[in-house]
Motif scaffolding. Sequence first.
Motif, short mmCIF file in Angstrom:
data_model
loop_
_atom_site.label_atom_id
_atom_site.label_comp_id
_atom_site.label_asym_id
_atom_site.label_seq_id
_atom_site.Cartn_x
_atom_site.Cartn_y
_atom_site.Cartn_z
N MET A 174 -125.61 -36.77 6.73
CA MET A 174 -127.07 -36.91 6.73
C MET A 174 -127.74 -35.71 7.38
O MET A 174 -128.76 -35.21 6.88
CB MET A 174 -127.46 -38.19 7.48
CG MET A 174 -127.18 -39.48 6.75
SD MET A 174 -127.65 -40.92 7.76
CE MET A 174 -129.38 -40.56 8.08
N ALA A 175 -127.18 -35.23 8.49
CA ALA A 175 -127.76 -34.08 9.18
C ALA A 175 -127.73 -32.83 8.30
O ALA A 175 -128.69 -32.05 8.28
CB ALA A 175 -127.02 -33.82 10.48
N ILE B 112 -127.80 -32.74 5.01
CA ILE B 112 -128.81 -32.91 3.95
C ILE B 112 -130.21 -32.71 4.52
O ILE B 112 -131.06 -32.03 3.92
CB ILE B 112 -128.67 -34.31 3.32
CG1 ILE B 112 -127.31 -34.43 2.61
CG2 ILE B 112 -129.80 -34.56 2.33
CD1 ILE B 112 -127.01 -35.82 2.10
N LEU B 113 -130.47 -33.28 5.69
CA LEU B 113 -131.82 -33.21 6.26
C LEU B 113 -132.18 -31.79 6.69
O LEU B 113 -133.32 -31.35 6.48
CB LEU B 113 -131.91 -34.17 7.45
CG LEU B 113 -131.85 -35.66 7.13
CD1 LEU B 113 -131.70 -36.49 8.39
CD2 LEU B 113 -133.09 -36.09 6.35
N GLU C 102 -125.53 -38.86 16.91
CA GLU C 102 -124.14 -38.40 16.92
C GLU C 102 -123.65 -38.17 18.34
O GLU C 102 -122.51 -38.52 18.68
CB GLU C 102 -124.02 -37.11 16.11
CG GLU C 102 -122.59 -36.57 16.05
CD GLU C 102 -122.48 -35.25 15.34
OE1 GLU C 102 -121.44 -34.58 15.51
OE2 GLU C 102 -123.42 -34.88 14.61
N CYS D 30 -133.98 -35.20 11.78
CA CYS D 30 -132.79 -34.41 12.11
C CYS D 30 -132.44 -34.54 13.58
O CYS D 30 -131.27 -34.74 13.95
CB CYS D 30 -133.02 -32.94 11.77
SG CYS D 30 -132.98 -32.55 10.04
N THR E 50 -130.92 -37.84 14.23
CA THR E 50 -129.56 -37.93 13.69
C THR E 50 -128.56 -37.25 14.62
O THR E 50 -127.49 -37.80 14.94
CB THR E 50 -129.51 -37.28 12.30
OG1 THR E 50 -130.47 -37.90 11.45
CG2 THR E 50 -128.12 -37.45 11.68
N ILE F 76 -120.83 -40.06 8.65
CA ILE F 76 -122.04 -40.34 7.88
C ILE F 76 -123.23 -39.61 8.49
O ILE F 76 -124.07 -39.03 7.77
CB ILE F 76 -122.30 -41.86 7.83
CG1 ILE F 76 -121.19 -42.55 7.03
CG2 ILE F 76 -123.66 -42.16 7.23
CD1 ILE F 76 -121.26 -44.07 7.09
N MET F 77 -123.32 -39.61 9.81
CA MET F 77 -124.43 -38.91 10.47
C MET F 77 -124.36 -37.41 10.23
O MET F 77 -125.40 -36.76 10.07
CB MET F 77 -124.42 -39.21 11.97
CG MET F 77 -124.95 -40.58 12.32
SD MET F 77 -125.22 -40.77 14.09
CE MET F 77 -126.16 -42.30 14.10
N ARG F 78 -123.17 -36.85 10.20
CA ARG F 78 -123.05 -35.41 9.95
C ARG F 78 -123.46 -35.05 8.53
O ARG F 78 -124.13 -34.03 8.31
CB ARG F 78 -121.61 -34.96 10.22
CG ARG F 78 -121.28 -34.90 11.71
CD ARG F 78 -119.82 -34.64 11.95
NE ARG F 78 -119.52 -34.63 13.39
CZ ARG F 78 -118.31 -34.72 13.92
NH1 ARG F 78 -117.25 -34.83 13.12
NH2 ARG F 78 -118.14 -34.70 15.22
#
Length: 274
Positions: free
Chosen positions: A8-9, A11-12, A115, A108, A111, A4-6
């Motif tokens: 999000m990263a 997208i950000l 990770e 970013c 995030t 999920i964090m990847r």
Amino acid sequence: PVGIMRIMAAILTCMCFSLAGAAGANSSSYWAWCMFTWCFCFFFTFLIVILEFTTVNSKVPFAWDDFTTAFAMLASLMCLIVSIIYPTFFTCKTCHRAIGASMVSWVCFATYAGEVVLTRLYPRGETSGFLSTLPGIMKMLETFIACLIFVSLDQGQYTGNSGLQWCVAVYSLCFIFSIIIILLTLAQLTSYLPISFDMVVIVYNILAAVMYTTAMVIWPLYSFSKNKQRPPNCGHFCPWDKLVVVTFMTIFNFIVYTLDAVYSIRLVFCIMNR
């Protein structure tokens, strides 16, 4: 949570370079570095997500977890530096897109840092590879600081001066050999070398520390020989300020190379020989 964090990263970082591009281009090398950082992080994060989603990552010829952990560390460091540089030089009170890019860049960084925390606190039970160990982290830090030096260099600063050209040669040679060491260890090719790879790394670290010692003395001696004080018409960020940045980055890299040399000697001669 890591997946999920990847996502999000990815997208950000896409939002960051989109907002910065919409805010307007700039001829500064620092603006180019910020855009490169966001694009670089987006590309490799998106690639990691795709490879893990399709399970192709299990077929790559190197330690996948080592690579992803090292990339998260590098991306968090790059985003941290960019989150400081971009709002410092390219934002204003009415620059809404630039302000948005700066805020998203800090998210970013958080995030990627999250990770790193997850992958380090909850390892998958595999042996850590080179890049996620202290020597590997120092090698990545050495190359990253060298990149900041290259971004701060202007060709007119060292053209025609043999002392400053030697410093640029030091930065370039050490950067190239650090990259080669990282690639050899990542591809697990060190066992095919006809000589001891650990001894090669020790010799290189010592030579790099000595070379950076000369650069640490020569660069400020020659670069500030004409203007020892900041010119009054320097402006917000002028070539004199870049000389100061290169000076401090040289000192930082000298410290990192020295610590790397000391640790590699201790690792080979004190720990492995017990």
